[in-house]
Design a protein around this motif. Structure first.
Motif, PDB file in Angstrom:
ATOM      1  N   VAL A   1       0.870  -1.082   0.222  1.00  0.00           N
ATOM      2  CA  VAL A   1       0.138  -0.155  -0.022  1.00  0.00           C
ATOM      3  C   VAL A   1       0.819   1.259  -0.069  1.00  0.00           C
ATOM      4  N   LEU A   2       0.758   1.960  -1.093  1.00  0.00           N
ATOM      5  CA  LEU A   2       1.539   3.256  -1.212  1.00  0.00           C
ATOM      6  C   LEU A   2       0.503   4.557  -1.185  1.00  0.00           C
ATOM      7  N   HIS A   3       1.296   5.622  -0.943  1.00  0.00           N
ATOM      8  CA  HIS A   3       0.784   6.978  -0.778  1.00  0.00           C
ATOM      9  C   HIS A   3       1.292   7.967  -1.642  1.00  0.00           C
ATOM     10  N   TYR A   4       1.007   7.828  -2.960  1.00  0.00           N
ATOM     11  CA  TYR A   4       1.621   8.795  -4.097  1.00  0.00           C
ATOM     12  C   TYR A   4       0.814   9.161  -5.050  1.00  0.00           C
ATOM     13  N   GLU A   5       1.229   9.995  -6.038  1.00  0.00           N
ATOM     14  CA  GLU A   5       0.563   9.994  -7.364  1.00  0.00           C
ATOM     15  C   GLU A   5       0.878   8.539  -8.012  1.00  0.00           C
ATOM     16  N   PRO A   6       0.013   7.951  -8.618  1.00  0.00           N
ATOM     17  CA  PRO A   6       0.204   6.682  -9.418  1.00  0.00           C
ATOM     18  C   PRO A   6       1.471   6.632 -10.138  1.00  0.00           C
ATOM     19  N   LEU A   7       1.978   7.398 -11.024  1.00  0.00           N
ATOM     20  CA  LEU A   7       2.805   7.274 -11.936  1.00  0.00           C
ATOM     21  C   LEU A   7       4.150   7.344 -11.108  1.00  0.00           C
TER      22      LEU A   7
ATOM     23  N   ALA B   1       4.508   6.502  -8.041  1.00  0.00           N
ATOM     24  CA  ALA B   1       4.465   5.074  -7.410  1.00  0.00           C
ATOM     25  C   ALA B   1       4.911   4.087  -8.210  1.00  0.00           C
ATOM     26  N   PHE B   2       4.495   3.960  -9.437  1.00  0.00           N
ATOM     27  CA  PHE B   2       5.078   2.916 -10.447  1.00  0.00           C
ATOM     28  C   PHE B   2       6.473   3.137 -10.737  1.00  0.00           C
ATOM     29  N   LYS B   3       6.955   4.279 -10.846  1.00  0.00           N
ATOM     30  CA  LYS B   3       8.321   4.670 -11.266  1.00  0.00           C
ATOM     31  C   LYS B   3       9.195   4.048  -9.949  1.00  0.00           C
ATOM     32  N   ASN B   4       8.617   4.134  -8.699  1.00  0.00           N
ATOM     33  CA  ASN B   4       9.563   3.849  -7.527  1.00  0.00           C
ATOM     34  C   ASN B   4       9.462   2.147  -7.521  1.00  0.00           C
ATOM     35  N   ILE B   5       8.309   1.483  -7.747  1.00  0.00           N
ATOM     36  CA  ILE B   5       7.943   0.184  -7.729  1.00  0.00           C
ATOM     37  C   ILE B   5       9.072  -0.427  -8.779  1.00  0.00           C
ATOM     38  N   CYS B   6       9.055  -0.077  -9.946  1.00  0.00           N
ATOM     39  CA  CYS B   6       9.898  -0.410 -11.130  1.00  0.00           C
ATOM     40  C   CYS B   6      11.491  -0.411 -10.900  1.00  0.00           C
TER      41      CYS B   6
END
Length: 443
Positions: A86-92, A94-99
């Motif tokens: 569960v993350l608290h970010y703007e989705p883009l 969040a995905f940059k961080n995940i990837c």
């Protein structure tokens, strides 16, 4: 950062299932396909700062409901040796961080149809494409979407009845498929429990909320057509919030409706009709579907709007509904129509004001349905009530709450004449007819 939220040592390729408006583990199409794919699956939920930052009420019942729901989901995942990220970010972001932290090969999600969601998903897809990560999305929150139910000439329906006939015809011709995603939870990524940000950490407060439980007993659905307009009794399904956030499968509800009650089925089809409208005519988010209704000379009296918001108009059924909304975040469907019609016709206040207030307060707020129903009440929408159809709130109360049970529940000190009416019905009706007739005439 994302790296600190994840356990150390995940070096293997994984797939992501991004949960959004589908907060359940059973009959979840994206989750099903993710779990049937080649790599272990990490479920992800993102508290979208773009959305949350626009919510002024830090005790928002919807955010509390979402938070409680993802905690429940995470408990089940933990029991299966997995966890929800569960993350608290703007989705883009969040995905940059995940990837950057994980070896992500594919991302799975279910479709969303609102204008912001379409732009959001397009940006995510573009980023993933650059990273050579596949982005799979699926139809899940509706039976038929976008352009699946169209006129013979390929254009969208704008009248409900022919749309619903075509919808039912298509449904009868297909097999209702269930996606048993909960049977494949063993294919989730094995990881220690991951911490979920608290409500305080995402900028909201913990409050006690009461969400009406889903009322889909066979007896309720079978008698829905007889009880749905009576606000004093427990005769509705309370499915709105569960459909809004996907805590129930629409396929399950439609199958139930198809078997037991066509009127309830029609209500579910109205939801898809409005979603189809907002997808094919996105201008309705801020403007009238019938554009000539943008010329209505609204009075927009702020003091009267405030009285309407507080449930102090002097019309008991309107006031009871508004007080129910303010106290619980929910209002009976029949009363919603009466309250909306009163604001737009009796007070001549722009439907967008009322739509925005409902959007702020309703726990089951859904853009397409809220917008569609408000425009229906105002006469400006597709297949709307004609502008000269103006309900008398007092007569509606006598018809649908004759024993005053609903009214007395929400107006504790009710007695006849408890408040002077904000406007006389006959005067308001005549005024509305004159303004509408003048404003919407062909230009």
């Amino acid at each position: 950062m994302i790296n600190s939220a994840l356990p150390d040592g995940i070096k293997t390729p994984i797939n992501i299932c991004w949960l959004r408006r589908d907060l359940r583990l059973n009959d979840n199409r994206a989750l099903y396909h993710a779990l049937k794919s080649s790599f272990p699956v990490l479920p992800v939920f993102i508290f979208d700062t773009h959305i949350l930052n626009h919510l002024s009420d830090k005790k928002d019942k919807r955010i509390v409901f979402i938070h409680e729901t993802i905690e429940q989901i995470n408990t089940v995942l933990n029991e299966n040796g997995a966890s929800l990220l569960v993350l608290h970010y703007e989705p883009l972001t969040a995905f940059k961080n995940i990837c950057s932290a994980l070896d992500v090969r594919e991302v799975f999600a279910n479709h969303d149809y609102e204008p912001y969601a379409i732009k959001r998903d397009a940006a995510i897809q573009q980023f993933l494409l650059q990273k050579k990560i596949l982005f799979h999305t699926y139809k899940d929150q509706v039976i038929f979407e976008r352009s699946e139910v169209m006129k013979p000439d390929g254009t969208p329906y704008t009248i409900f009845t022919p749309y619903s006939k075509k919808w039912k015809q298509k449904y009868a011709e297909q097999k209702n498929i269930i996606y048993p995603s909960d049977k494949y939870l063993h294919r989730l990524l094995k990881t220690k429990p991951l911490a979920i940000p608290s409500l305080k950490e995402i900028g909201f407060e913990k409050i006690n909320i009461h969400i009406p439980p889903l009322n889909i007993q066979e007896s309720t659905i079978a008698h829905y057509h007889k009880t749905r307009n009576l606000p004093a009794i427990n005769g509705t399904s309370y499915a709105g919030i569960h459909l809004r956030f996907g805590t129930v499968s629409v396929r399950q509800l439609v199958e139930l409706a198809y078997r037991f009650n066509e009127q309830w089925l029609n209500e579910l089809i109205w939801r898809e009709f409005f979603m189809m409208i907002i997808f094919n005519f996105p201008y309705v988010v801020n403007g009238s579907f019938k554009k000539k209704y943008d010329h209505i000379q609204w009075r927009n009296n702020e003091a009267e709007f405030e009285l309407w918001c507080k449930g102090k108009t002097g019309y008991a059924l309107v006031d009871a509904g508004m007080r129910q909304l303010n106290a619980t975040g929910w209002m009976h469907n029949r009363v919603r129509m009466i309250a909306a019609g009163f604001l737009t016709k009796h007070l001549l206040i722009d439907w967008r004001w009322g739509e925005a207030y409902f959007a702020e307060k309703l726990i089951d707020y859904e853009l397409a349905s809220n917008n569609g129903n408000w425009q229906w009440a105002a006469g400006s929408g597709c297949d709307a009530a004609p502008y000269f159809r103006i309900f008398n709130p007092a007569a509606q109360a006598q018809k649908f709450d004759p024993q005053l049970a609903y009214i007395k529940t929400w107006i504790k000190d009710f007695k006849p004449g408890y408040l002077p009416p904000i406007v006389a019905h006959e005067f308001a009706r005549k005024r509305a007819l004159e303004v509408y007739k003048k404003s919407v005439k062909e230009i």
